[in-house]
Design an enzyme around this catalytic site. Structure first.
Site, short mmCIF file in Angstrom:
data_model
loop_
_atom_site.label_atom_id
_atom_site.label_comp_id
_atom_site.label_asym_id
_atom_site.label_seq_id
_atom_site.Cartn_x
_atom_site.Cartn_y
_atom_site.Cartn_z
N ASP A 100 -37.76 15.43 90.69
CA ASP A 100 -37.15 16.02 89.50
C ASP A 100 -36.18 17.10 89.96
O ASP A 100 -36.61 18.15 90.44
CB ASP A 100 -38.23 16.60 88.59
N THR A 144 -32.63 24.79 88.39
CA THR A 144 -33.27 25.86 89.13
C THR A 144 -33.98 25.37 90.38
O THR A 144 -33.92 26.01 91.43
CB THR A 144 -34.29 26.60 88.24
N LYS A 166 -38.17 19.45 92.46
CA LYS A 166 -39.62 19.33 92.57
C LYS A 166 -39.98 17.91 93.02
O LYS A 166 -39.39 16.94 92.56
CB LYS A 166 -40.28 19.66 91.24
N ASP A 168 -33.49 15.31 82.04
CA ASP A 168 -34.72 16.09 81.86
C ASP A 168 -35.26 15.97 80.43
O ASP A 168 -36.48 15.86 80.22
CB ASP A 168 -34.50 17.55 82.24
N THR A 179 -37.31 52.37 81.13
CA THR A 179 -36.36 51.26 81.26
C THR A 179 -37.05 49.94 81.56
O THR A 179 -36.75 48.91 80.95
CB THR A 179 -35.33 51.58 82.36
#
Length: 254
Positions: free
Chosen positions: A6, A10, A13, A110, A185
């Site tokens: 896959d 990003t 896999k 996907d 912050t």
């Protein structure tokens, strides 16, 4: 042994499907790395070795990809190993999945594979699929028909954009905050990024639920770990691999 791959925006896999139809994830590579062919294969060989397999144990390669620049690497790997190569949107039929959008050819691999997995798991039910990757997508399937999807920047993509554009903000490992207002912050950014992403997802899911009949809500994707314990959705890290397996089975290839 079947090799399932896959390729997302990003990460890449990898998983193995054994003769008992069990899926074993064994390698994740950042998609941002420009991988030379030799290095790319060595990573696979090393990872296979850890689960006591070699390239020669592979009998089929099945690919889902949203990064066409790397598709040929896998085609060449299958060619060199002399094993069949199958790729979503190229040479695999997906006839069991109905797609109710004007241009289904433009649908990402996907989204197709994730939808196919939910169809296989819940063929007679409505499903809302939340996939948290580079983009967060929220799709609605009604009894085997994909009606459409919502696409928004993923959690890490939003964080990267914020840190890159705000010179005085420092990057850090963000997480959910049990607070409404930040007192510093870091806490304020956590609330905006993680809590904000969670609220957006749950609001969309609630809205889509009104368009469905007691839908199952599925959660998957690399960024899902940030919210799995915060929502009552069913989490499945191998959902896309299960979709690939279902497509191969419907094409009578396994």
């Amino acid at each position: 042994m079947k090799l399932l791959v896959d390729i997302g925006n990003t990460a890449m896999k990898f998983a193995i499907l054994n003769s008992s139809q069990e899926i074993t994830s064994f390698l994740t590579i950042s998609s941002r790395e420009l991988i030379a062919e030799k290095n790319f294969r060595q990573k696979i060989i090393t990872a296979l070795d850890k689960i006591k397999l070699t390239l020669t144990d592979l009998t089929l390669l099945c690919l889902s990809s949203v990064r066409p620049m790397w598709d040929d690497l896998f085609y060449q790997l299958a060619l060199d190993l002399q094993i069949p190569f199958y790729q979503v949107k190229k040479n695999l039929a997906i006839e069991r999945l109905a797609i109710d959008i004007p241009n289904p050819r433009n649908l990402g691999a996907d989204l197709i594979v994730g939808s196919y997995a939910t169809l296989d798991l819940y063929p007679n039910e409505d499903v809302i699929l939340v996939n948290m990757g580079t983009a967060t997508t929220i799709s609605l399937l009604k009894q085997g028909t994909l009606l459409g999807t919502i696409i928004m920047p993923g959690l890490e993509a939003a964080a990267e954009a914020l840190f890159n554009r705000a010179q005085l903000l420092q990057t850090f490992d963000y997480s959910y905050e049990d607070a409404i207002l930040g007192k510093n912050t870091k806490q304020a950014i956590n609330i905006g990024l993680v809590n904000g992403h969670l609220l957006t997802i749950t609001a969309f899911v609630e809205k889509l639920t009104t368009q469905a009949t007691t839908p199952k809500v599925m959660l998957t994707g690399g960024n899902a770990s940030y919210i799995t314990t915060l929502v009552p959705y069913q989490y499945d890290k191998n959902l896309l691999f299960k979709g690939l397996v279902a497509i191969l089975q419907d094409n009578k290839l396994i």
